[in-house]
Write an enzyme that holds these catalytic residues in place. Sequence first.
Site, mmCIF file in Angstrom:
data_model
loop_
_atom_site.group_PDB
_atom_site.id
_atom_site.type_symbol
_atom_site.label_atom_id
_atom_site.label_comp_id
_atom_site.label_asym_id
_atom_site.label_seq_id
_atom_site.Cartn_x
_atom_site.Cartn_y
_atom_site.Cartn_z
ATOM 1 N N LYS A 78 0.805 -1.227 0.000
ATOM 2 C CA LYS A 78 0.000 0.000 0.000
ATOM 3 C C LYS A 78 0.842 1.283 0.000
ATOM 4 O O LYS A 78 0.411 2.321 0.493
ATOM 5 C CB LYS A 78 -0.977 0.033 1.189
ATOM 6 C CG LYS A 78 -1.914 -1.149 1.262
ATOM 7 C CD LYS A 78 -2.591 -1.421 -0.078
ATOM 8 C CE LYS A 78 -3.428 -0.257 -0.562
ATOM 9 N NZ LYS A 78 -3.968 -0.494 -1.944
ATOM 10 N N CYS A 79 2.034 1.159 -0.585
ATOM 11 C CA CYS A 79 2.882 2.348 -0.730
ATOM 12 C C CYS A 79 3.100 2.721 -2.196
ATOM 13 O O CYS A 79 3.870 3.642 -2.486
ATOM 14 C CB CYS A 79 4.235 2.126 -0.057
ATOM 15 S SG CYS A 79 4.156 2.144 1.744
ATOM 16 N N GLY A 80 2.451 1.991 -3.106
ATOM 17 C CA GLY A 80 2.584 2.310 -4.521
ATOM 18 C C GLY A 80 3.485 1.363 -5.293
ATOM 19 O O GLY A 80 4.095 1.755 -6.292
ATOM 20 N N THR A 81 3.562 0.097 -4.854
ATOM 21 C CA THR A 81 4.438 -0.857 -5.537
ATOM 22 C C THR A 81 3.972 -1.115 -6.976
ATOM 23 O O THR A 81 4.792 -1.214 -7.890
ATOM 24 C CB THR A 81 4.498 -2.183 -4.764
ATOM 25 O OG1 THR A 81 3.165 -2.694 -4.579
ATOM 26 C CG2 THR A 81 5.146 -1.992 -3.395
ATOM 27 N N TYR A 115 -1.433 10.726 -11.116
ATOM 28 C CA TYR A 115 -0.897 10.695 -12.470
ATOM 29 C C TYR A 115 -1.181 9.357 -13.149
ATOM 30 O O TYR A 115 -1.126 8.286 -12.519
ATOM 31 C CB TYR A 115 0.612 10.938 -12.457
ATOM 32 C CG TYR A 115 0.984 12.385 -12.263
ATOM 33 C CD1 TYR A 115 1.078 13.247 -13.346
ATOM 34 C CD2 TYR A 115 1.230 12.888 -10.984
ATOM 35 C CE1 TYR A 115 1.409 14.581 -13.173
ATOM 36 C CE2 TYR A 115 1.575 14.218 -10.800
ATOM 37 C CZ TYR A 115 1.658 15.057 -11.903
ATOM 38 O OH TYR A 115 1.985 16.371 -11.718
ATOM 39 N N LYS A 141 -7.002 0.849 -7.382
ATOM 40 C CA LYS A 141 -5.896 1.687 -6.920
ATOM 41 C C LYS A 141 -6.410 3.110 -6.694
ATOM 42 O O LYS A 141 -7.180 3.642 -7.491
ATOM 43 C CB LYS A 141 -4.766 1.692 -7.953
ATOM 44 C CG LYS A 141 -4.193 0.308 -8.244
ATOM 45 C CD LYS A 141 -3.626 -0.340 -6.986
ATOM 46 C CE LYS A 141 -3.061 -1.717 -7.282
ATOM 47 N NZ LYS A 141 -2.508 -2.364 -6.071
ATOM 48 N N GLY A 142 -5.968 3.693 -5.606
ATOM 49 C CA GLY A 142 -6.399 5.050 -5.297
ATOM 50 C C GLY A 142 -7.799 5.119 -4.700
ATOM 51 O O GLY A 142 -8.542 6.064 -4.960
ATOM 52 N N ARG A 143 -8.144 4.100 -3.923
ATOM 53 C CA ARG A 143 -9.468 4.129 -3.284
ATOM 54 C C ARG A 143 -9.576 5.317 -2.320
ATOM 55 O O ARG A 143 -8.595 5.736 -1.713
ATOM 56 C CB ARG A 143 -9.710 2.849 -2.478
ATOM 57 C CG ARG A 143 -9.765 1.570 -3.286
ATOM 58 C CD ARG A 143 -10.080 0.413 -2.340
ATOM 59 N NE ARG A 143 -10.016 -0.874 -3.018
ATOM 60 C CZ ARG A 143 -8.905 -1.600 -3.089
ATOM 61 N NH1 ARG A 143 -7.805 -1.174 -2.517
ATOM 62 N NH2 ARG A 143 -8.917 -2.762 -3.712
ATOM 63 N N LYS A 144 -10.782 5.774 -2.164
ATOM 64 C CA LYS A 144 -11.029 6.833 -1.197
ATOM 65 C C LYS A 144 -10.988 6.266 0.211
ATOM 66 O O LYS A 144 -11.630 5.258 0.509
ATOM 67 C CB LYS A 144 -12.392 7.479 -1.465
ATOM 68 C CG LYS A 144 -12.659 8.691 -0.589
ATOM 69 C CD LYS A 144 -13.987 9.334 -0.937
ATOM 70 C CE LYS A 144 -14.239 10.548 -0.056
ATOM 71 N NZ LYS A 144 -15.545 11.207 -0.376
#
Length: 398
Positions: free
Chosen positions: A140-143, A344, A359-362
């Site tokens: 959950k850090c953008g892997t 992005y 990805k990018g859930r609220k």
Amino acid sequence: MSQLPNKHHRPEATYRSCSQSLPLDILWLPRSSFRPAEGELADCVLVVGVSRPKLAAALLSVTLLSLFLTFHVLYDSALYSIQAASMASAASENRKMLLSQESDTRTISHPMALRKRLRPPKQPRPARRLPQALIIGVRKCGTRALLEMLYLHPMVQKASGEVHFFDRDENYALGLEWYRSKMPLSFKGQITIEKSPSYFVTPEVPERVRAMNSSVRLLLIVREPVTRAISDYTQLRSRATPSVPAQSQLTGQAIANTAKPFEHLAISPDGSINVAYRPIAISLYHAHLHRWLEVFPREQILVVNGDQLIEDPVPQLRRIEKFLGLEHKIGRKNFYFNETKGFYCLRNDTTDKCLRETKGRKHPRVDPTVVTKLRKFFIQHNQKFYDLVGEDLGWPED
């Protein structure tokens, strides 16, 4: 007493008698001027002399003509010898060329030799290679975003999914050839990258990775610990809903936990921080990084700032390209900001791509007092992490 005549002297009459008998300009000398041979009866000796200029010129002409003819014969003879030698050399070269052509003809006449000669130069072939770089976490850090961004580089190939080779015993027991079979095709010089975020927190993984490749490059992407924990909780809660098939991966207790608010899971009933709660435990980065630094030197691990990667990807990607030994290829032309998603998206020469909807859930709203309490708790743990990586990431403390 009478005077004796000189034996070399003869009266003038003798000279006249010899010379008057010949009409040519030839000098006759008296015989007495020479020693006569025995039994010789001649009274005069013929001596040829030159007395006229025309005769002298004729004799000189004859002499020069003889010399000219002699040199001409010698020149012709030498020229003939040179031409003969040149023709012999040319004939020898021709024979060698014919022999060479005959040899080539005999070689090419064999079908295998003909195919070998006509075969085009070998083209490089792709192969499946073990990864030279791993994204080891953090969850959950953008892997996934990091992997897709690196895949924009022409010299990077990526495994399509999380293989979980090193952290799952059943997969690790299948061996490296099984792991290799899960890798993409790549050409020599390209870098193959695989990512499985749980590698970072699984104790056995560092030693297993070193056994595969002690010089492997390791990418560790991190975010502010409290934000990461809330994102982790959000994903776990989404998987617990019946509409998501991934719920089968969760235990009954985990499903029950996801039904509770984040505040009740992160804070124990006595008010202390629940470090046993997995989203909190994973955010204690220094506790896990210690194990990796016991196995790998610090220079083989690059810490990527996940918060900055979201805000401005290019500077972080430049660091990674340098770390991996890649030429700088990824630039601002490869990104555009998606206003709807709030982050992005990717762009290459042929298409645009955003990460999938999951990805990018609220995030759910979390009580600000709990967020503050958590951030104060993480101050000392973050400082330990900063000391290990040699960099202050500037995470908020309240």
